[in-house]
Write an enzyme that holds these catalytic residues in place. Structure first.
Site, PDB file in Angstrom:
ATOM      1  N   GLY A  13       0.842  -1.368  -0.028  1.00  0.00           N
ATOM      2  CA  GLY A  13       0.061   0.160  -0.020  1.00  0.00           C
ATOM      3  C   GLY A  13       0.814   1.213   0.045  1.00  0.00           C
ATOM      4  N   GLY A  14       1.877   1.284  -0.684  1.00  0.00           N
ATOM      5  CA  GLY A  14       2.821   2.267  -0.637  1.00  0.00           C
ATOM      6  C   GLY A  14       2.489   3.543  -1.669  1.00  0.00           C
ATOM      7  N   SER A  15       1.396   3.464  -2.462  1.00  0.00           N
ATOM      8  CA  SER A  15       1.216   4.499  -3.600  1.00  0.00           C
ATOM      9  C   SER A  15       0.461   5.574  -2.835  1.00  0.00           C
ATOM     10  CB  SER A  15       0.243   3.719  -4.716  1.00  0.00           C
ATOM     11  OG  SER A  15      -1.072   3.291  -3.843  1.00  0.00           O
ATOM     12  N   ARG A  16      -0.107   5.476  -1.837  1.00  0.00           N
ATOM     13  CA  ARG A  16      -0.947   6.509  -1.408  1.00  0.00           C
ATOM     14  C   ARG A  16      -0.911   6.891   0.026  1.00  0.00           C
ATOM     15  NH1 ARG A  16      -6.252   6.546  -1.546  1.00  0.00           N
ATOM     16  NH2 ARG A  16      -6.420   4.540  -2.280  1.00  0.00           N
ATOM     17  N   ASP A  64      -2.357  -7.244  -5.459  1.00  0.00           N
ATOM     18  CA  ASP A  64      -3.285  -7.312  -4.642  1.00  0.00           C
ATOM     19  C   ASP A  64      -2.904  -8.099  -3.301  1.00  0.00           C
ATOM     20  OD1 ASP A  64      -5.846  -7.433  -2.994  1.00  0.00           O
ATOM     21  OD2 ASP A  64      -6.815  -7.252  -4.750  1.00  0.00           O
ATOM     22  N   VAL A  65      -2.873  -7.452  -2.038  1.00  0.00           N
ATOM     23  CA  VAL A  65      -2.504  -8.373  -0.830  1.00  0.00           C
ATOM     24  C   VAL A  65      -3.352  -9.374  -0.402  1.00  0.00           C
ATOM     25  CG1 VAL A  65      -0.915  -6.400   0.328  1.00  0.00           C
ATOM     26  CG2 VAL A  65      -3.383  -6.668   0.915  1.00  0.00           C
ATOM     27  N   SER A 143      -4.350   0.605  14.184  1.00  0.00           N
ATOM     28  CA  SER A 143      -5.331   1.838  14.233  1.00  0.00           C
ATOM     29  C   SER A 143      -5.622   1.990  15.655  1.00  0.00           C
ATOM     30  CB  SER A 143      -6.527   1.692  13.486  1.00  0.00           C
ATOM     31  OG  SER A 143      -7.377   2.635  13.776  1.00  0.00           O
ATOM     32  N   TYR A 156     -13.644  -3.247  10.533  1.00  0.00           N
ATOM     33  CA  TYR A 156     -12.416  -2.476  10.898  1.00  0.00           C
ATOM     34  C   TYR A 156     -11.614  -2.389  11.992  1.00  0.00           C
ATOM     35  CZ  TYR A 156      -8.993   1.344  10.007  1.00  0.00           C
ATOM     36  OH  TYR A 156      -7.704   2.011   9.672  1.00  0.00           O
ATOM     37  N   ALA A 158     -12.067  -5.193  14.375  1.00  0.00           N
ATOM     38  CA  ALA A 158     -11.800  -6.624  14.290  1.00  0.00           C
ATOM     39  C   ALA A 158     -10.510  -6.674  13.676  1.00  0.00           C
ATOM     40  CB  ALA A 158     -12.809  -7.267  13.810  1.00  0.00           C
ATOM     41  N   LYS A 160      -8.082  -4.604  12.648  1.00  0.00           N
ATOM     42  CA  LYS A 160      -6.905  -3.879  13.192  1.00  0.00           C
ATOM     43  C   LYS A 160      -6.520  -4.415  14.631  1.00  0.00           C
ATOM     44  CE  LYS A 160      -6.227  -1.245   9.845  1.00  0.00           C
ATOM     45  NZ  LYS A 160      -4.870  -1.336   9.288  1.00  0.00           N
TER      46      LYS A 160
HETATM   47  P1  NDP Z   1      -5.133   5.250   1.824  1.00  0.00           P
HETATM   48  O1  NDP Z   1      -6.561   4.770   1.252  1.00  0.00           O
HETATM   49  O2  NDP Z   1      -4.785   6.777   1.627  1.00  0.00           O
HETATM   50  O3  NDP Z   1      -4.062   4.285   1.049  1.00  0.00           O
HETATM   51  C1  NDP Z   1      -4.413   3.094   1.113  1.00  0.00           C
HETATM   52  C2  NDP Z   1      -3.117   2.398   0.524  1.00  0.00           C
HETATM   53  O4  NDP Z   1      -3.427   0.973   0.166  1.00  0.00           O
HETATM   54  C3  NDP Z   1      -3.243   2.721  -1.230  1.00  0.00           C
HETATM   55  O5  NDP Z   1      -1.884   2.481  -1.513  1.00  0.00           O
HETATM   56  C4  NDP Z   1      -4.041   1.442  -1.705  1.00  0.00           C
HETATM   57  O6  NDP Z   1      -3.652   0.931  -2.959  1.00  0.00           O
HETATM   58  C5  NDP Z   1      -3.327   0.271  -1.218  1.00  0.00           C
HETATM   59  N1  NDP Z   1      -4.426  -0.976  -1.073  1.00  0.00           N
HETATM   60  C6  NDP Z   1      -5.632  -0.988  -0.537  1.00  0.00           C
HETATM   61  N2  NDP Z   1      -6.098  -2.189  -0.573  1.00  0.00           N
HETATM   62  C7  NDP Z   1      -5.165  -2.944  -1.381  1.00  0.00           C
HETATM   63  C8  NDP Z   1      -5.092  -4.302  -1.740  1.00  0.00           C
HETATM   64  N3  NDP Z   1      -5.892  -4.985  -1.652  1.00  0.00           N
HETATM   65  N4  NDP Z   1      -3.830  -4.414  -2.048  1.00  0.00           N
HETATM   66  C9  NDP Z   1      -2.778  -4.082  -2.179  1.00  0.00           C
HETATM   67  N5  NDP Z   1      -2.698  -2.428  -1.740  1.00  0.00           N
HETATM   68  C10 NDP Z   1      -4.111  -2.098  -1.159  1.00  0.00           C
HETATM   69  O7  NDP Z   1      -4.958   4.638   3.330  1.00  0.00           O
HETATM   70  P2  NDP Z   1      -3.964   5.599   4.522  1.00  0.00           P
HETATM   71  O8  NDP Z   1      -2.719   5.654   4.179  1.00  0.00           O
HETATM   72  O9  NDP Z   1      -4.892   6.418   5.377  1.00  0.00           O
HETATM   73  O10 NDP Z   1      -3.893   4.176   5.512  1.00  0.00           O
HETATM   74  C11 NDP Z   1      -3.015   3.332   5.485  1.00  0.00           C
HETATM   75  C12 NDP Z   1      -3.094   2.227   6.549  1.00  0.00           C
HETATM   76  O11 NDP Z   1      -3.013   2.987   7.729  1.00  0.00           O
HETATM   77  C13 NDP Z   1      -4.183   1.346   6.476  1.00  0.00           C
HETATM   78  O12 NDP Z   1      -3.888   0.059   6.830  1.00  0.00           O
HETATM   79  C14 NDP Z   1      -4.980   2.201   7.355  1.00  0.00           C
HETATM   80  O13 NDP Z   1      -6.165   1.113   7.829  1.00  0.00           O
HETATM   81  C15 NDP Z   1      -4.141   2.429   8.418  1.00  0.00           C
HETATM   82  N6  NDP Z   1      -4.617   3.697   9.429  1.00  0.00           N
HETATM   83  C16 NDP Z   1      -5.257   4.783   8.731  1.00  0.00           C
HETATM   84  C17 NDP Z   1      -5.560   5.901   9.284  1.00  0.00           C
HETATM   85  C18 NDP Z   1      -6.044   7.146   8.751  1.00  0.00           C
HETATM   86  O14 NDP Z   1      -6.789   8.026   9.791  1.00  0.00           O
HETATM   87  N7  NDP Z   1      -5.831   7.470   7.618  1.00  0.00           N
HETATM   88  C19 NDP Z   1      -5.706   5.596  10.856  1.00  0.00           C
HETATM   89  C20 NDP Z   1      -5.476   4.601  11.350  1.00  0.00           C
HETATM   90  C21 NDP Z   1      -4.858   3.664  10.676  1.00  0.00           C
HETATM   91  P3  NDP Z   1      -4.172   2.055  -4.216  1.00  0.00           P
HETATM   92  O15 NDP Z   1      -3.628   3.379  -4.391  1.00  0.00           O
HETATM   93  O16 NDP Z   1      -4.010   1.242  -5.495  1.00  0.00           O
HETATM   94  O17 NDP Z   1      -5.734   1.938  -4.074  1.00  0.00           O
END
Ligand code: NDP
Length: 246
Positions: A13-16, A64-65, A143, A156, A158, A160
């Site tokens: 999930g490093g893209s965003r 896809d993870v 989280s 969610y 559960a 986390k």
């Molecule tokens: P974003 O929605 O900004 O980014 C999610 C990232 O996960 C994207 O890179 C997305 O890819 C990737 N992703 C989602 N599903 C899959 C999949 N099935 N396989 C591979 N990659 C996937 O989320 P955040 O950065 O906000 O969250 C990151 C982590 O931190 C998550 O685990 C979230 O639960 C946790 N978190 C976030 C909080 C918040 O307030 N933001 C608070 C607490 C925890 P793509 O770009 O292709 O969609």
């Protein structure tokens, strides 16, 4: 940096959002990074470019993870190219918030499969190589919802909470081989995941955060970077939440 001293990190999930900030931080820390994303190719290529702008190297792959075989193939190709993985960070995650009585089975499964089983798939594939090399560390993203539980997020929370149990168990299992496993539990962080939070809901959220503001992805990435480097820390749950859980 010589070939021998170069360290390799794998980030899901490093893209965003937080994952993107982690990729950039680990590159600043001297890692070469392999990261995956699910569908947003444009964002992934942008991260690769930003990393190149820092003078580092990051390689994105669409994985896809939830697909265990795809994760295994990805990890095997990174190990083959680089000889081993030094740090794993799992940030891939999704939300499908609904009250329990309105929760569809698909909402439950998608969140558990992505957040919890996705974390398992990545760690299952990567830790074996670490065991063989007797070194490495894992940082999994949980989280505040996994620590305390949040109404409207039974799926969610559960997933986390499961990540915390999973990571602590892993820390106990692999510590004697020199491998560490830690959890980061962020509160509300400004990313696209919480983009819908506005108006009254945002005001309400801010009243329960001691610091009175949302966190940034860079602040979470700093905590991940700390845990990657903290040689005597394992089985820790580091809360990065501005005092949300005080
Ligand atoms: P974003 O929605 O900004 O980014 C999610 C990232 O996960 C994207 O890179 C997305 O890819 C990737 N992703 C989602 N599903 C899959 C999949 N099935 N396989 C591979 N990659 C996937 O989320 P955040 O950065 O906000 O969250 C990151 C982590 O931190 C998550 O685990 C979230 O639960 C946790 N978190 C976030 C909080 C918040 O307030 N933001 C608070 C607490 C925890 P793509 O770009 O292709 O969609």
């Amino acid at each position: 940096m010589s070939e021998d001293s170069r360290r390799i990190a794998l980030v899901s999930g490093g893209s965003r959002g937080i994952g993107r900030a982690v990729v950039l931080q680990l590159v600043r820390d001297g890692f070469e990074v392999a990261f995956c994303y699910r569908s947003n190719e444009e964002a992934a290529r942008q991260v690769e470019k930003e990393v190149a702008g820092l003078g580092g190297r990051a390689t994105a792959r669409r994985v896809d993870v939830t697909d265990a075989q795809a994760v295994k193939d990805w990890v095997a190709s990174v190990e083959k190219e680089h000889g081993g993985i030094d740090a794993v960070v799992t940030s891939a995650g999704i939300l499908r918030d609904r009250p329990l009585v309105l929760m569809g089975d698909e909402d439950w499964s998608a969140v558990i499969d992505t957040n919890l089983t996705g974390t398992y798939n990545v760690c299952r594939a990567a830790v074996f190589g670490m065991l063989k090399r007797r070194r490495g560390c894992v940082v999994n993203l949980s989280s505040a919802s996994g620590v305390k539980g949040t109404g409207g997020q039974t799926n969610y929370s559960a997933s986390k909470a499961g990540i915390i149990g999973f990571t602590n168990a892993l820390a106990k299992e692999v510590g004697k081989y020199g491998i560490r496993a830690n959890t980061v539990a962020p509160g509300l962080i400004e990313t696209e995941m919480v983009v819908d939070l506005s108006g009254k809901a945002l005001e309400r959220a801010l009243t329960v955060i001691s610091l009175g503001r949302l966190g940034t992805a860079d602040e979470v990435a700093g905590a991940v970077s700390y845990l990657v480097g903290a040689q005597y820390v394992t089985g820790a749950v580091l809360q990065i939440d501005g005092g949300l859980m005080v």
